[in-house]
Design an enzyme around this catalytic site. Sequence first.
Site, PDB file in Angstrom:
ATOM      1  N   GLY A   1     -91.277  68.266  43.410  1.00 42.99           N
ATOM      2  CA  GLY A   1     -90.974  69.472  42.636  1.00 42.99           C
ATOM      3  C   GLY A   1     -89.767  69.248  41.742  1.00 42.99           C
ATOM      4  O   GLY A   1     -88.772  68.678  42.176  1.00 42.99           O
TER       5      GLY A   1
ATOM      6  N   ARG B   1     -96.905  64.443  41.852  1.00 45.50           N
ATOM      7  CA  ARG B   1     -97.107  64.160  43.272  1.00 45.50           C
ATOM      8  C   ARG B   1     -98.191  63.092  43.338  1.00 45.50           C
ATOM      9  O   ARG B   1     -99.188  63.183  42.638  1.00 45.50           O
ATOM     10  CB  ARG B   1     -97.508  65.438  44.015  1.00 45.50           C
ATOM     11  CG  ARG B   1     -96.336  66.435  44.027  1.00 45.50           C
ATOM     12  CD  ARG B   1     -96.486  67.496  45.082  1.00 45.50           C
ATOM     13  NE  ARG B   1     -95.190  68.063  45.424  1.00 45.50           N
ATOM     14  CZ  ARG B   1     -94.667  69.160  44.842  1.00 45.50           C
ATOM     15  NH1 ARG B   1     -95.319  69.794  43.894  1.00 45.50           N
ATOM     16  NH2 ARG B   1     -93.495  69.615  45.223  1.00 45.50           N
TER      17      ARG B   1
ATOM     18  N   ASP C   1     -87.329  65.493  50.130  1.00 44.00           N
ATOM     19  CA  ASP C   1     -87.544  64.628  51.300  1.00 44.00           C
ATOM     20  C   ASP C   1     -88.740  63.690  51.135  1.00 44.00           C
ATOM     21  O   ASP C   1     -88.691  62.538  51.562  1.00 44.00           O
ATOM     22  CB  ASP C   1     -87.634  65.463  52.589  1.00 44.00           C
ATOM     23  CG  ASP C   1     -88.716  66.522  52.546  1.00 44.00           C
ATOM     24  OD1 ASP C   1     -89.229  66.819  51.462  1.00 44.00           O
ATOM     25  OD2 ASP C   1     -89.056  67.056  53.624  1.00 44.00           O
TER      26      ASP C   1
ATOM     27  N   THR D   1     -83.751  69.268  44.095  1.00 44.73           N
ATOM     28  CA  THR D   1     -84.620  70.296  44.674  1.00 44.73           C
ATOM     29  C   THR D   1     -83.876  71.621  44.721  1.00 44.73           C
ATOM     30  O   THR D   1     -82.736  71.676  45.195  1.00 44.73           O
ATOM     31  CB  THR D   1     -85.120  69.915  46.096  1.00 44.73           C
ATOM     32  OG1 THR D   1     -85.704  71.083  46.690  1.00 44.73           O
ATOM     33  CG2 THR D   1     -84.014  69.420  47.000  1.00 44.73           C
TER      34      THR D   1
ATOM     35  N   ASP E   1     -84.540  74.012  46.567  1.00 46.89           N
ATOM     36  CA  ASP E   1     -84.657  74.636  47.892  1.00 46.89           C
ATOM     37  C   ASP E   1     -83.425  74.444  48.777  1.00 46.89           C
ATOM     38  O   ASP E   1     -83.271  75.144  49.769  1.00 46.89           O
ATOM     39  CB  ASP E   1     -85.878  74.077  48.644  1.00 46.89           C
ATOM     40  CG  ASP E   1     -87.154  74.228  47.840  1.00 46.89           C
ATOM     41  OD1 ASP E   1     -87.218  75.151  47.011  1.00 46.89           O
ATOM     42  OD2 ASP E   1     -88.086  73.422  48.027  1.00 46.89           O
TER      43      ASP E   1
ATOM     44  N   ASP F   1     -82.967  72.146  50.819  1.00 44.89           N
ATOM     45  CA  ASP F   1     -83.492  71.877  52.166  1.00 44.89           C
ATOM     46  C   ASP F   1     -83.268  70.438  52.639  1.00 44.89           C
ATOM     47  O   ASP F   1     -84.001  69.934  53.480  1.00 44.89           O
ATOM     48  CB  ASP F   1     -84.986  72.249  52.238  1.00 44.89           C
ATOM     49  CG  ASP F   1     -85.825  71.482  51.240  1.00 44.89           C
ATOM     50  OD1 ASP F   1     -85.259  70.739  50.418  1.00 44.89           O
ATOM     51  OD2 ASP F   1     -87.061  71.617  51.285  1.00 44.89           O
TER      52      ASP F   1
ATOM     53  N   ARG G   1     -89.285  77.146  49.544  1.00 45.66           N
ATOM     54  CA  ARG G   1     -90.215  76.592  50.546  1.00 45.66           C
ATOM     55  C   ARG G   1     -89.899  77.170  51.918  1.00 45.66           C
ATOM     56  O   ARG G   1     -89.884  78.373  52.078  1.00 45.66           O
ATOM     57  CB  ARG G   1     -90.175  75.065  50.532  1.00 45.66           C
ATOM     58  CG  ARG G   1     -91.140  74.494  49.523  1.00 45.66           C
ATOM     59  CD  ARG G   1     -91.735  73.209  49.991  1.00 45.66           C
ATOM     60  NE  ARG G   1     -90.783  72.124  49.847  1.00 45.66           N
ATOM     61  CZ  ARG G   1     -91.082  70.855  49.962  1.00 45.66           C
ATOM     62  NH1 ARG G   1     -92.315  70.485  50.214  1.00 45.66           N
ATOM     63  NH2 ARG G   1     -90.171  69.926  49.841  1.00 45.66           N
TER      64      ARG G   1
END
Length: 355
Positions: A15, A76, A107, A129, A131, A133, A175
């Site tokens: 992403g 992707r 990740d 990212t 996110d 995360d 996410r």
Amino acid sequence: METKFRKIGILTSGGDAPGMNCVIKSVTCAAIDKGVEVVGIIGGYSGLINDKIRPLTKNDVAGIVSHGGTFLYSDRCDEFKTEAGMQKAIATCKKHNIDGIVAIGGDGTFRGATDLSIRGIPCIGVTGTIDNDITASDITVGYDTAMNSVLTMGDALRDTCESHARCNVIEVMGRNAGYIAIETGLALGAIGVAVQEIPFDKESLFKRMNEARADGRRSFIVVVAEGLGAAFSEGLVKEIEERTGIETRFVRPAHIVRGGIPTLVDRNLALKSGYKAVELLLKGVSDVVICSRHDQIVPIEIKFALILDRMYKNKLKEDDLEGFTDKQLAEMKAICKERHDYFVDMYEVINGVNR
Ligand code: ADP
């Protein structure tokens, strides 16, 4: 003692996130400055498999720091997860004399970077990212811009909610992580913030809304993290209307917050991380991700970072912790606790302030 590097490749994968271009600029300029050639790999790992390589000069990357998205494009690529795909990628590296790669993403991208590193192509990861995360890094490139985009939209919604005495439920990306939701929820004065990390008390929300309305309050913002699912956030809209009688609308800004001009925080995190990645790669370091820990830019082993993510999400598999020292395990547990405590503290502040 610096290893002799001829050429570094840069790719952006998974992403996209605002600030990825800043990493590209930083890596390109830092490497050229140290006498190393730079190539851009177009479209993430699929560009590596399909030999989509372009040289990069300082001029090519001049002025891109203010552009969202990634000018190397992202993709992707499932083929890269196979041994055959991996071998094609390695062949492309050999063909172009690419001696090392800076891989910008999340990740999944770092897993790919490890796979290449152990097959003889040294890679360093840089976060990209929205996110936030990557548990090993306090913040990630793109996160700050995304939060500020949500803030701008939320403020606009507040204006119109106030005019019409409405509530707006905003579902924000992230996410499975509730960071964007919790931070923007506090900053927007949201009366409710629902994230996966902390149990959400709907009854308390309805009660506080009813009390506030009785007290003359006109507008309400409720922020919901994407990870709770569309059924939850859309259902909450109906429940609020049923339980409070307050007209409630739903907004999902979705990918809008993935684009846009990167903020100063994201730009400088990206520029510093890219610089560090080149410095370390040329010193022979690989298989690490550049993280921000307590305002320091530090390398963290990708394996450590990925297992830490699993520990934080309570998704550890058997044998995951094998090979780590007691000190590393204690550090992982401390980081997980730090993160969890942060959510608890934020909830307390939101409940205490946003009424
Ligand atoms: P992100 O990097 O944002 O987490 P993805 O999870 O989609 O995004 O991963 C980006 C790409 O990284 C994948 O499309 C794939 O090419 C590569 N990748 C992901 N997981 C692995 C893996 N286990 N091994 C090798 N490559 C992987």
